[in-house]
Each structure stands twice: as C-alpha cells, then as structure tokens.
Design an enzyme around this catalytic site. Structure first.
Site, mmCIF file in Angstrom:
data_model
loop_
_atom_site.group_PDB
_atom_site.id
_atom_site.type_symbol
_atom_site.label_atom_id
_atom_site.label_comp_id
_atom_site.label_asym_id
_atom_site.label_seq_id
_atom_site.Cartn_x
_atom_site.Cartn_y
_atom_site.Cartn_z
ATOM 1 C CE LYS A 195 -8.886 -4.091 -7.170
ATOM 2 N NZ LYS A 195 -8.263 -4.953 -8.129
ATOM 3 C CG ASN A 231 4.571 -6.825 -0.347
ATOM 4 O OD1 ASN A 231 3.890 -7.624 -1.001
ATOM 5 N ND2 ASN A 231 5.761 -6.424 -0.724
ATOM 6 N NE ARG A 232 -3.608 -5.976 2.492
ATOM 7 C CZ ARG A 232 -3.894 -6.065 1.188
ATOM 8 N NH1 ARG A 232 -3.170 -5.398 0.302
ATOM 9 N NH2 ARG A 232 -4.898 -6.790 0.768
ATOM 10 C CG LEU A 233 5.259 -3.318 4.280
ATOM 11 C CD1 LEU A 233 6.704 -3.554 3.884
ATOM 12 C CD2 LEU A 233 5.148 -3.270 5.809
#
Ligand code: FMN
Length: 211
Positions: A8, A189-191
């Site tokens: 997600k 972006n998982r940041l």
C-alpha cells in the site's frame, strides 16, 4: 496468500516539526481526536508489551481509559500474566496502530498501580455484567472448559442480582508514565516521518528519526 505482494502506498501531507506541539501528551490528544473523527474502530486499543522474569517479552491489547498530563491509564486483573510481569519489571511499552490515518504512536515508560480510590471510581462506571465478568475471571490462569466459566458467571449473576457488585481486590488500574513517545506518519516510498519525544531533565525534546 502471498503477503509479500501486498503493498500500500501511503499518501498524505506528512508530519513536520512545525506541526507539532511541545508536549507529547497534547500531541497525542490532537492525534487521538483526529483518529476518532474518521470513525476508527476502538482507537483506544493499544498493545501493552511487558517482559517476564527471564526477559521474555509478551504483548496484548488493552484499552486506554484515560490520558492525563502524568500518563496513560488502563485497567486489568492484578493477578494476570501482565500484572506479574509489571510487578517484576515496571518497564512497559504501549503501541497504538491507527492504520486509517497511516499512523502509529509508540510509548515507552513505567507502569504502576493507581490509588484504590481511582480504581473504585472507574469500577463504578462499568456495566453490571462486565463487573460480574471481572469478578469470575481468574485472568491468565488455565481453565478446564468454557462451561466452567459460564457456570461461575451464572452463579455470581444470581448472587448479585439487584445489588451493587463490589470491586474485587484483584482488579484495578495502572498508570504508564512515559519517558519516550514516538509519532509515526506513513509516507510515500516508505520514507515515513518519525518524530520521537524524549523526556530529559530540561523537559520533553523531540528529534526526527530515520524511517
Ligand atoms: C481490543 C481489545 C481490548 C482489550 N482490552 C483489555 C483491557 O482493557 N484489560 C484487560 O485486562 N484485557 C483486555 N483485553 C484482553 C487482553 O488482550 C488479554 O487477553 C488479557 O488481558 C490477558 O492478558 P495476559 O494474560 O497477558 O495478562 C483486550 C483485548 C482486545 C482484543
């Protein structure tokens, strides 16, 4: 079921230092009202993690019943596994997963029993049947069957019908006094954004943590 393919993307405005208030308890209250607003089911459910004598950790959900300047409050059985853990090691953590807003709050601190009078006050607010349930549950102990539990409930229900059920000594509240509170906001972006508040001699200070 291949969970590796479940992915997600989190899109939202993020969490910036300028958005934060200086006291993490106030910040918690702001986030709590925001998760309540979206109609999230049981936003007050939190995973309480404890460690036992040998250092083995365990976690379970409990319900947050009050937040005050001095801490986070929940109620349970004082003879349960978690209570025995706390007796031995007061260090605990609390984790809230508020997925609807891609948020998590992680709290670390120390747990202590609250004064009896405060447990009495909350006990008085609980529904009659819930009180009976707490009376008959020897929480965390091994029991032979469901039937035994139902029978114990029926017996106590008959006994206390029409009467006020007194708070058993094995039931009461804990306060978790925090020394670290992290606010996590999921980003693209998982940041993700992570801001951790640490309690120092100068009071609370916050820093950004790498996702
Ligand atoms: C959403 C949710 C909320 C819960 N709230 C409480 C609670 O407030 N107090 C409690 O003693 N157990 C609560 N439970 C049950 C605990 O997770 C746990 O099973 C129980 O307290 C026994 O834990 P222990 O054997 O590790 O001590 C809740 C469970 C769920 C799923």
């Amino acid at each position: 079921m291949d969970l590796r393919r479940v992915r997600k993307e989190y899109e939202n405005r993020g969490l910036y230092e300028d958005d934060l208030v200086s006291d993490p308890i106030d910040q918690f209250k702001i986030w709590y009202s925001e998760i309540e607003e979206v109609g999230y089911l049981e936003p007050n459910a939190m995973v309480l993690s404890t460690v036992d004598k040998s250092g083995s950790p365990s976690g379970r959900n409990v319900l947050l019943k009050e937040v005050r300047e001095d801490g986070f409050f929940f109620f349970t059985n004082y003879e349960s596994r978690k209570a025995k853990d706390i007796e031995n090691n007061e260090k605990v953590s609390l984790t809230f997963s508020w997925n609807e807003l891609r948020r998590q709050v992680s709290i670390e601190g120390t747990a202590e029993k609250i004064p009896e009078i405060e447990s009495d006050e909350y006990w008085a607010m609980r529904p009659h049947e819930t009180k009976i349930g707490s009376l008959v549950s020897n929480q965390s102990s091994r029991i032979p069957s469901r039937e035994e539990l139902d029978t114990a409930f029926e017996t106590q229900e008959l006994k206390w019908r029409g009467d006020e059920v007194p708070r058993p000594h094995h039931w009461g509240g804990y306060k978790v006094s925090p020394n670290f509170i992290e606010f996590w906001q999921g980003r693209q972006n998982r940041l993700h954004d992570r801001i951790g508040y640490e309690l120092t001699v100068q009071g609370w200070i916050f820093t950004r943590l790498s996702p």
